[in-house]
Each structure stands twice: as structure tokens, then as C-alpha cells.
Design a protein around this motif. Structure first.
Motif, short mmCIF file in Angstrom:
data_model
loop_
_atom_site.label_atom_id
_atom_site.label_comp_id
_atom_site.label_asym_id
_atom_site.label_seq_id
_atom_site.Cartn_x
_atom_site.Cartn_y
_atom_site.Cartn_z
N ALA A 186 -1.90 12.39 43.13
CA ALA A 186 -1.28 13.66 42.78
C ALA A 186 0.03 13.76 43.56
CB ALA A 186 -2.21 14.82 43.13
N ASN A 187 1.10 14.23 42.90
CA ASN A 187 2.42 14.12 43.52
C ASN A 187 3.31 15.29 43.14
OD1 ASN A 187 4.10 13.20 40.99
ND2 ASN A 187 2.24 11.94 40.98
N SER A 188 4.54 15.24 43.59
CA SER A 188 5.49 16.33 43.37
C SER A 188 6.00 16.40 41.94
CB SER A 188 6.69 16.17 44.32
OG SER A 188 7.45 15.01 43.97
N GLY A 189 5.74 15.36 41.16
CA GLY A 189 6.24 15.33 39.78
C GLY A 189 7.46 14.46 39.59
N TRP A 190 7.94 13.83 40.69
CA TRP A 190 9.12 12.96 40.61
C TRP A 190 8.75 11.55 41.06
CZ3 TRP A 190 12.93 14.89 37.93
CH2 TRP A 190 13.17 16.27 37.94
N ASP A 191 9.23 10.60 40.32
CA ASP A 191 9.11 9.19 40.68
C ASP A 191 10.43 8.78 41.32
OD1 ASP A 191 8.77 6.48 40.89
OD2 ASP A 191 8.47 6.11 38.76
#
Length: 279
Positions: free
Chosen positions: A170-175
Motif C-alpha cells: 500500500a502506497n502514496s499512489g505515486w511510482d
């Protein structure tokens, strides 16, 4: 100096740009597609026909065989055949990263996707999880799986595919994409394919203010994997970077200065000779 680019895409923007830089400086640039070359990878060229340096922008088995043969003849190849081959195997990547203490998702390897159906493997990782082809290539398998039904949905096409099961991040939404050429770091960003916060809410990406420990992680990754030209994909997990992909000689598009940095690296890595002093 003679520079040879091993690639099936000579019109790639980065390669076209680096070729222009080298030609403008008076160097000779040639392109060779390893998968269409007439010469056998085991006997690519006579020793006196070697280029001063080869840039390996191809990852197929024939390309790797050619690169190894060139190295055996004394050629300089960037990246090396061994480092390039390592980065095609996601299972080996995970093992090397774990041994070096690089932050990567937990990874398990299966000889075939069918081994995950009805077995205990997914339960050990938990859902959701990422299912990826063990051997990285064009059009390979990369999918988020949220439960047993998702695994069964992949089975008709990928049942016999060697895979890795990877912890979902799960991440911030940015690669965050960090490209490195001989220690110089270039950055880019794109929306993460999976794992963004619910509702599509994303904080501002970090590209313009990348924490120093992120760039240190990218540089350390290159040291561990023996790479000169590479890409590292980082996800932001609660403020900490996680490495989710490592690519040898990626298609670097956009960053200013990348072609010049690659041209300079090629000249530095060339075989020593009358026009290329050692150093």
C-alpha cells in the motif's frame, strides 16, 4: 572511437539522442539488433573488429549470449551480461536485495502458477498480493490478486508460468522512478498501477523534493547489482521508500542531461587504446 548500441529499437529517443551527441563529437556509432544479427553470438566479430564499447540495451537470451561472447573477446559491455541477466530474474533480484538489506516486498518463488492454486503459498503472503512472471520480459505477467478467485482467473493463460508471489505494498499512489547513469540520478513520477489510497486521493509526488535517503537507496541498489545504467522504481510506504522494480538499461524518457551522461559513460568505459587512455 567506435560505439556500438545493441538494441532492437535504434529509434528509441534516448538512443537516438546519445548517438547524436557522440557523432557530433566525432565518434562512430553503429546499431546492432542481437536477435537479427547474421553473425553467431558465439563468434560475433573477429577480435580486431571489436567496437571500443558496447551499450547493451537488449535483454533477450540471444542478446545476453552475444554480450558474454563480446566480453570474452575483451570488449567493454555496459551493463555487463551478468548484471543484465540478474535483473531479468525477479526471484534472484529478491534474494540479492534481501541479502544486501535493501527494502523490497517479501517474495516467494513458484515453479509454476498452478502451484498456488489450492495450496498454502498465497496464505503465507496474505491477500492482496502481486503475482509476477519470474523472468521479466515484454508482455509478462504482472497482476494484483485479491483472493483465490483472482488466482484462478489467471490460470487459463498463465498456469505453467514460473512466478513470484510478492507482498502487496500500500502506497502514496505515486511510482517514483529513479534512473541512474554512472552515479548521476534522474527522476520521474507516474501514478502507481496499484496500491493507491482509496478514493484516488494522492499527496503531492516527491520528485521535486526527493529525500536524500531515496537517492542513496538508488545508488546503493546499483552497487549491489553491479549496474552502471539502470532504473529503480520506488513506492512511498508511510514515508519510507520500498524498491519494487530494478531494470538494467531502462528506456529513460524525458530527463534533461541523460543522453549527455550516457555518452560520457560510454567514452569512459571504452577499451584503452591509442585514442582512449586508461582511467
Amino acid at each position: 572511437m567506435k560505439v556500438c548500441l545493441l538494441t532492437d529499437k535504434p529509434d528509441h529517443p534516448l538512443l537516438a539522442a546519445v548517438s547524436a551527441v557522440l557523432v557530433a563529437a566525432g565518434h562512430q556509432v553503429t546499431f546492432s539488433d542481437p536477435d537479427r544479427a547474421v553473425a553467431s553470438p558465439s563468434r560475433p566479430v573477429p577480435p580486431d573488429g571489436l567496437a571500443d564499447v558496447y551499450l547493451l540495451k537488449a535483454h533477450t537470451p540471444r542478446a545476453l549470449a552475444l554480450a558474454r561472447s563480446l566480453e570474452a573477446l575483451g570488449a567493454r559491455v555496459v551493463n555487463s551480461a551478468a548484471a543484465t541477466e540478474l535483473c531479468q530474474d525477479r526471484s534472484r533480484i529478491a534474494a540479492v536485495a534481501a541479502e544486501a538489506g535493501l527494502p523490497m516486498p517479501r517474495t516467494r518463488t513458484l515453479d509454476a502458477l498452478s502451484g498456488a492454486l489450492g495450496g498454502a503459498e498465497p496464505a503465507q503472503n496474505g491477500y492482496p498480493l502481486m503475482v509476477k512472471s519470474r523472468h521479466s520480459r515484454r508482455a509478462d505477467l504482472v497482476a494484483r490478486v485479491d483472493g483465490p478467485d483472482g488466482l484462478r482467473g489467471l490460470s487459463p493463460e498463465w498456469s505453467d508460468e514460473p512466478v513470484v508471489l510478492q507482498e502487496f505494498v500500500a502506497n502514496s499512489g505515486w511510482d517514483h522512478k529513479l534512473w541512474v547513469i554512472a552515479g548521476e540520478v534522474f527522476t520521474g513520477v507516474r501514478p502507481a498501477a496499484v496500491g493507491a489510497p482509496p478514493g484516488g486521493a494522492r499527496p503531492a509526488p516527491l520528485v521535486r523534493d526527493l529525500p536524500r535517503d531515496w537517492t542513496r537507496l538508488a545508488l546503493r541498489t546499483g552497487e549491489v547489482f553491479g549496474l552502471d545504467v539502470y532504473g529503480v522504481d520506488l513506492l512511498d510506504r508511510e514515508g519510507a521508500p520500498v524498491v519494487v522494480d530494478i531494470n538494467a538499461f531502462p528506456g529513460i524518457r524525458g530527463p534533461k542531461g541523460a543522453p549527455e551522461a550516457l555518452a560520457a559513460l560510454a567514452l569512459r568505459r571504452a577499451r584503452p587504446g591509442p585514442h582512449t587512455p586508461e582511467g
